[in-house]
Enzyme design. Structure first.
Site, PDB file in Angstrom:
ATOM      1  CG  HIS A 147     -12.132  -4.822  -0.189  1.00  0.00           C
ATOM      2  ND1 HIS A 147     -12.509  -4.232  -1.388  1.00  0.00           N
ATOM      3  CD2 HIS A 147     -12.761  -4.106   0.779  1.00  0.00           C
ATOM      4  CE1 HIS A 147     -13.329  -3.228  -1.153  1.00  0.00           C
ATOM      5  NE2 HIS A 147     -13.501  -3.125   0.153  1.00  0.00           N
ATOM      6  CB  CYS A 148      -7.675  -3.640  -3.736  1.00  0.00           C
ATOM      7  SG  CYS A 148      -6.774  -5.145  -4.153  1.00  0.00           S
ATOM      8  CE  LYS A 149     -11.815  -4.370 -11.437  1.00  0.00           C
ATOM      9  NZ  LYS A 149     -13.181  -3.983 -11.067  1.00  0.00           N
TER      10      LYS A 149
END
Length: 659
Positions: free
Chosen positions: A412-414
């Site tokens: 995941h990232c943002k």
């Protein structure tokens, strides 16, 4: 996003020292003193499931010299803010607001969500709190109350309570357009309007869970349920103007658009399709943490050139669907999920997906459950100049560690769009030996919003060249060493990626089998992109005359007819092919693998077979021309004739001696 841990303790009493043994006082205090963790975003505070209560109690009981708790402990929390898009001043204001709202609650009540709402008068701030209780053995967390909190301004040192709305089993939530929604419960109806789309989506998720829990528990007015809500009813102390806002906004914004005419249904459908198409483009370039639903509608009106006032509720509904797609973790491979910060903070979803490893690709996102999951961090911003390529070797190793354990990993990232998507693409290119185009097509089929920025795409193209060069060097090393590459050159050119989607139903073993089949598939194709090796050359030769090959196999019982045909000179070069296919582990003759022949030896074999065939044909014609009456030459010629035929066709008995 930031992670905030708040120490919860009861307000200090006027008593000097508790009467009784000191250990009993410590145990009583430890039951009340606990911590609650929050994920703080712009405009929303999400209460996390924290397992620190028992730990706190154990620590408190093991330290008898600890001081008695006081209200000052509320400020002694642990805060870990990432450098997100908010300024430090805004982060500190939101943190202070959280402290003040926690002080309004009883020690046994928890904040599940705090969402900032739009205020009619800008200096004021308004929050909607979704509160549940832990009081007593008989009460469950299915009982929920909505609280409205007012702040005179952003820097105010205090807040007041302006709304109390218990959620009964008849609670209904409706969308009212422009980002607003109404909640009806127990005959009361209130309207709420979060400050952004992301805040609205988070609020509606929590409200939906609370409504389902109330319905399942059968909470009805007049019983023993939700009696603790009276504690807050007695403490409504906001100004009258604020109280009027909590009740009057329903009359201002609950108006429904007039129903469409029966004859205009087709035109309405066309307009809705146009709105869907443009809405995706608008959301793609908007910051969901700051943009409002009204701003989205105004942007759509500019794009379409039409007023969309009557489509407000439709726009909100479509936005929720798109945001839900952004919010849901996408299963890219059987062991890998691609998601956003919301997925990383959702403990229930992580446990349901059997996630044990979390790959955090964002600089601004915290590790929410470091005591529960194995984390690996790549702290980079979503910028074209950020260098992801040097980290892809470590991320591949981390993902493979989860797969080897038979568990799952969340990348995941943002938003799960750029940084994490590029990392998953790099993993797919290396693990499944596919091209960038194939990996991107596969990932976007399962997560359409995956779009790495141009800088990451350039790095992926460089990474593709590195992987291709590495595979080419591996193949040439095998050729120099005299080892047959067998299946390795196949994925070097093109490895079909479609076999991967059915694999989420199975495990990692099925995935390996599927990839082996996909690697073997290009061998059966009729010579696309011929390789510079003997297998490709022989495949091209065998495909020149497929009908003659079938005739030769069907006529093996009648050997003389092979050489009596006028096409025998064309058929004979095909005879070494079964032997070569057999030596390379092919499927035409199943006699087990043999050492691979070099290209020069294969050419000599082809030439020798042609010479033997030509001499045999000449010898046959000479014997037949001597006459029909001579019996002995004919009898003696027949065994020699069959002997030569066997040498030319079987190719493994004694061809060298005959040549």
């Amino acid at each position: 996003m930031a992670l905030v841990t708040v120490s919860r303790s009861p307000p200090g009493s006027g008593a000097s020292t508790p009467v009784g043994p000191w250990d009993q006082a410590v145990q009583r205090r430890s039951r009340l003193q606990r911590r609650q963790s929050f994920a703080v975003l712009r405009g929303a505070v999400l209460g996390l499931q924290d397992g620190g209560d028992n730990d706190d109690a154990a620590e408190a009981s093991s330290e008898p010299t600890e001081k008695a708790p006081s209200e000052e402990e509320l400020h002694g929390d642990q805060t870990d803010f990432g450098q997100g898009s908010q300024s430090p001043q805004k982060q500190e204001e939101q943190r202070q607001h959280l402290h003040l709202m926690v002080q309004l609650l009883r020690p046994q009540d928890d904040i599940r969500l705090a969402a900032q709402l739009e205020a009619p008068r800008p200096p004021r701030l308004r929050y909607l709190l979704v509160v549940s209780t832990r009081e007593g053995e008989g009460l469950s967390q299915d009982e929920t109350v909505l609280l409205g909190v007012d702040f005179p301004d952003s820097s105010s040192p205090s807040c007041t309570l302006g709304l109390v709305l218990p959620l009964w089993s008849d609670t209904q939530v409706y969308l009212d357009g422009d980002g607003g929604f109404s909640v009806t419960s127990g005959g009361q109806s209130r309207i709420f309007k979060p400050i952004s789309i992301q805040t609205m989506w988070a609020t509606l998720q929590v409200l939906h869970q609370a409504c389902e829990a109330a319905l399942g528990s059968g909470l009805v007015p007049g019983g023993s349920a939700l009696t603790w809500a009276s504690h807050y009813q007695e403490r409504l102390n906001s100004e009258q103007s604020c109280l009027n806002e909590w009740t009057a906004m329903a009359d201002l914004e609950s108006l429904r658009p007039p129903s469409a005419e029966p004859g205009g249904s087709s035109e309405q459908e066309q307009m809705e399709q146009a709105i869907r198409a443009e809405l995706w483009k608008v959301l793609d370039v908007s910051d969901l943490e700051s943009v409002t639903s009204k701003e989205i509608r105004q942007a759509l009106e500019l794009r379409l050139g039409l007023p969309l006032q009557q489509y407000r509720d439709f726009i909100d509904n479509q936005m929720l669907l798109l945001v839900a797609q952004r919010d849901r973790a996408s299963r890219i491979f059987p062991h890998l999920y691609l998601g956003s910060e919301w997925n990383a903070a959702n403990l229930e979803e992580l446990q349901r997906n059997r996630v044990t490893h979390i790959l955090n690709m964002a600089r601004e996102i915290d590790n929410f459950y470091p005591e529960r999951f194995t984390y690996h961090n790549v702290r980079l911003w979503d910028e074209e100049s950020a260098q992801l390529l040097p980290h892809w070797k470590e991320t591949h190793r981390f993902i493979e560690a989860a797969r080897a354990q038979g568990t799952h990993v969340l990348v995941h990232c943002k938003m799960g769009v750029s940084r994490s998507a590029a990392t998953v693409l790099a993993y797919a290119m290396k693990q499944y030996e596919c091209s960038l185009e194939q990996a991107l097509r596969h990932v976007q089929e399962l997560r359409p919003i995956a779009r790495p920025n141009p800088g990451f795409l350039r790095q992926l193209q460089i990474y593709q060249g590195i992987l291709t060069a590495s595979r080419q060097s591996h193949v040439w090393e095998q050729k120099v060493g005299g080892v047959s590459p067998e299946e390795h050159p196949a994925p070097e050119v093109s490895t079909p990626f479609p076999p991967l989607p059915p694999e989420p139903e199975g495990g990692g073993e099925e995935k390996v089998v599927g990839m082996e089949e996909s690697q073997a598939a290009p061998k059966e194709e009729p010579g696309p992109r011929p390789r510079i090796n003997l297998r490709g050359v022989m495949r091209s030769i065998s495909l020149l005359e497929p009908s003659l090959e079938l005739e030769s196999t069907s006529e093996t019982s009648d050997m003389p007819e092979v050489f009596s045909s006028h096409e025998s000179s064309h058929e004979e070069p095909l005879q070494p092919f079964p032997q070569l296919a057999r030596t390379k582990g092919g499927q035409q003759v199943d006699r087990g693998p043999q050492p691979a022949l070099k290209s020069r030896q294969s050419v000599v074999t082809l030439q020798g077979s042609a010479v033997v065939a030509n001499r045999t044909q000449a010898f046959q014609e000479q014997e037949q021309g001597q006459g029909q009456g001579q019996g002995e030459p004919c009898i003696s010629s027949t065994p020699r004739f069959r002997k030569v035929v066997r040498q030319a066709s079987v190719h493994d008995s004694g061809e060298e001696g005959e040549a």
